[in-house]
Design a protein around this motif. Sequence first.
Motif, short mmCIF file in Angstrom:
data_model
loop_
_atom_site.label_atom_id
_atom_site.label_comp_id
_atom_site.label_asym_id
_atom_site.label_seq_id
_atom_site.Cartn_x
_atom_site.Cartn_y
_atom_site.Cartn_z
N LYS A 1 -5.11 -11.05 -14.54
CA LYS A 1 -4.01 -10.18 -14.10
C LYS A 1 -4.50 -8.81 -13.66
N VAL A 2 -5.39 -8.22 -14.45
CA VAL A 2 -5.84 -6.86 -14.15
C VAL A 2 -6.72 -6.84 -12.90
N ILE A 3 -7.65 -7.80 -12.78
CA ILE A 3 -8.52 -7.82 -11.60
C ILE A 3 -7.71 -8.10 -10.34
N ALA A 4 -6.71 -8.99 -10.44
CA ALA A 4 -5.84 -9.23 -9.29
C ALA A 4 -5.06 -7.97 -8.94
N SER A 5 -4.60 -7.23 -9.97
CA SER A 5 -3.89 -5.97 -9.72
C SER A 5 -4.83 -4.97 -9.04
N LEU A 6 -6.07 -4.90 -9.53
CA LEU A 6 -7.05 -4.01 -8.90
C LEU A 6 -7.31 -4.40 -7.45
N ARG A 7 -7.39 -5.71 -7.20
CA ARG A 7 -7.59 -6.19 -5.83
C ARG A 7 -6.48 -5.69 -4.90
N VAL A 8 -5.24 -5.82 -5.38
CA VAL A 8 -4.10 -5.39 -4.56
C VAL A 8 -4.16 -3.89 -4.32
N LEU A 9 -4.42 -3.12 -5.40
CA LEU A 9 -4.46 -1.66 -5.27
C LEU A 9 -5.62 -1.20 -4.39
N PHE A 10 -6.76 -1.86 -4.52
CA PHE A 10 -7.91 -1.52 -3.69
C PHE A 10 -7.64 -1.82 -2.21
N CYS A 11 -7.02 -2.98 -1.97
CA CYS A 11 -6.95 -3.50 -0.60
C CYS A 11 -5.65 -3.20 0.14
N MET A 12 -4.67 -2.63 -0.55
CA MET A 12 -3.38 -2.41 0.12
C MET A 12 -3.48 -1.40 1.26
N THR A 13 -4.54 -0.59 1.26
CA THR A 13 -4.72 0.39 2.34
C THR A 13 -5.44 -0.20 3.55
N ILE A 14 -6.03 -1.39 3.41
CA ILE A 14 -6.78 -1.97 4.53
C ILE A 14 -5.88 -2.30 5.72
N PRO A 15 -4.72 -2.97 5.52
CA PRO A 15 -3.85 -3.22 6.68
C PRO A 15 -3.40 -1.93 7.36
N LEU A 16 -3.14 -0.88 6.58
CA LEU A 16 -2.74 0.40 7.17
C LEU A 16 -3.88 1.00 7.98
N GLY A 17 -5.09 0.91 7.44
CA GLY A 17 -6.26 1.40 8.18
C GLY A 17 -6.49 0.62 9.46
N ALA A 18 -6.23 -0.70 9.42
CA ALA A 18 -6.41 -1.54 10.61
C ALA A 18 -5.44 -1.13 11.71
N LEU A 19 -4.17 -0.93 11.34
CA LEU A 19 -3.17 -0.50 12.33
C LEU A 19 -3.50 0.88 12.87
N ALA A 20 -3.88 1.79 11.97
CA ALA A 20 -4.22 3.15 12.40
C ALA A 20 -5.40 3.13 13.35
N SER A 21 -6.38 2.26 13.09
CA SER A 21 -7.56 2.16 13.93
C SER A 21 -7.21 1.72 15.35
N GLY A 22 -6.36 0.68 15.44
CA GLY A 22 -5.97 0.17 16.75
C GLY A 22 -5.26 1.22 17.58
N TYR A 23 -4.30 1.89 16.97
CA TYR A 23 -3.53 2.90 17.70
C TYR A 23 -4.38 4.13 18.02
N LEU A 24 -5.23 4.55 17.07
CA LEU A 24 -6.07 5.72 17.30
C LEU A 24 -7.10 5.46 18.39
N ALA A 25 -7.70 4.26 18.37
CA ALA A 25 -8.69 3.91 19.40
C ALA A 25 -8.05 3.80 20.77
N GLN A 26 -6.79 3.32 20.81
CA GLN A 26 -6.09 3.20 22.08
C GLN A 26 -5.69 4.58 22.62
N ALA A 27 -5.22 5.44 21.73
CA ALA A 27 -4.75 6.77 22.15
C ALA A 27 -5.90 7.73 22.42
N ARG A 28 -6.95 7.67 21.62
CA ARG A 28 -8.08 8.59 21.77
C ARG A 28 -9.32 7.80 22.22
N SER A 29 -10.15 7.40 21.26
CA SER A 29 -11.33 6.58 21.56
C SER A 29 -11.84 5.96 20.27
N PRO A 30 -12.57 4.82 20.38
CA PRO A 30 -13.15 4.21 19.18
C PRO A 30 -14.08 5.16 18.43
#
Length: 420
Positions: A352-381
Amino acid sequence: MRENLPLWRNRIFSKLWFSQIFTQIGTEISLFALPIFAITQLHITPIQMGYLVFSEQMAPILLGIFSGIFIDRHNPLKIMIFSEVFRALILICIFVLFCFSQAGFFTLFISVFLLGSGSGKLFFDVSYRKLLPGLFKPSEIVQCNAKLASANSLSELLGPVIAGCMIKLFSAADALFFNVIFFLLSSLFLLLLKKIKIEIVKEKRNSRLSSVYTGYQFVFKTPLLRIITFSGAVWNFCYALVYTIFIFYAVNQLKISPFMLSLVFIPGAIGVLVGASLIPVMIKKFGYGNSLLFGVAITGVWGLILSLLQPVEWVIFAIGIAFFFFGLGQTVFNVINVSINQIVIPSHLLGKVIASLRVLFCMTIPLGALASGYLAQARSPREAIFIATLGLMFSAFILALPQVRQFKLEAPVHPAESDV
């Protein structure tokens, strides 16, 4: 339940080690071949690349909320086998859909989500971390994780190179289909362990929401885990900024062929080996906390080099150096962090705890992925990667707090257990 032999001669550990090699090779091939397939055959934009990574990473987060409960209540070995077979079936489906139909980006988006649902990060990794403390002594845990990191190193060397060769000789779709073999080989080595007696601690079956809350409660009531998790979440957001756009940037703007690009992962694998070999010495000399800090800080060099790249002849060597530092730093952090988790968390709460840590660690990855796509499109990679580098250094600054740097193995390790 455990053979009293050195780890390399222990048949249980050797089978787990080979299973880890094959599943990680399969994962590395998928991570390399899927973006190449999307870029070269579907001609996706940076924003669409962001959505693909978002889809892949959202599945482990959504399902990870309850995966720990499932792992704590069932045989982790069987869960690992199911995870491997499921991923093999999904890859077969992706190959068939794109070879025998007119499937497009939306189909790939759904397929990637399903592949993420069977992700090693979701079930395989959490299950084997649950499995190890029951098979090996606490004093052997760091050694086990370091040797498993060497399996990761070998796979990080072989996976992209195999994928690059397959893409050069055939196509990215063929590389994905060939990848099925590695997940099936991993499941075969796990099947050889089916006679192992695995103790499953029977606990009172509370409601699912109550069980989920137990894992998160332990994390937030333990200052050490709380700070490391916050640092890891920041790091993963910045990692996703780089990871999402890097292959797109390298292929489309730096004009590097998929095969040549696959070779830059070889120095990364060497960095993993160096990091794994240095860990025991680092812990002995600098302690757990300072070693964690070093691991995160050194990944900042990776981001800095990538943000300064130019389309010149020697660019491939610069990328290789960057990935060496990435492999070194990430391995030091991951191995020590996993070992701290397995030492600090009570065995009946590990899933339970390691799965909780996994979620907390990784919940920012999808947000970073979206931010990367939009930032690279608007500015540059390049600008997106440079901003990510600043974030990587901030995550290292978080680990400089006394609660982390002063952590000692002899200290009380279950500060929140009585409250859970």
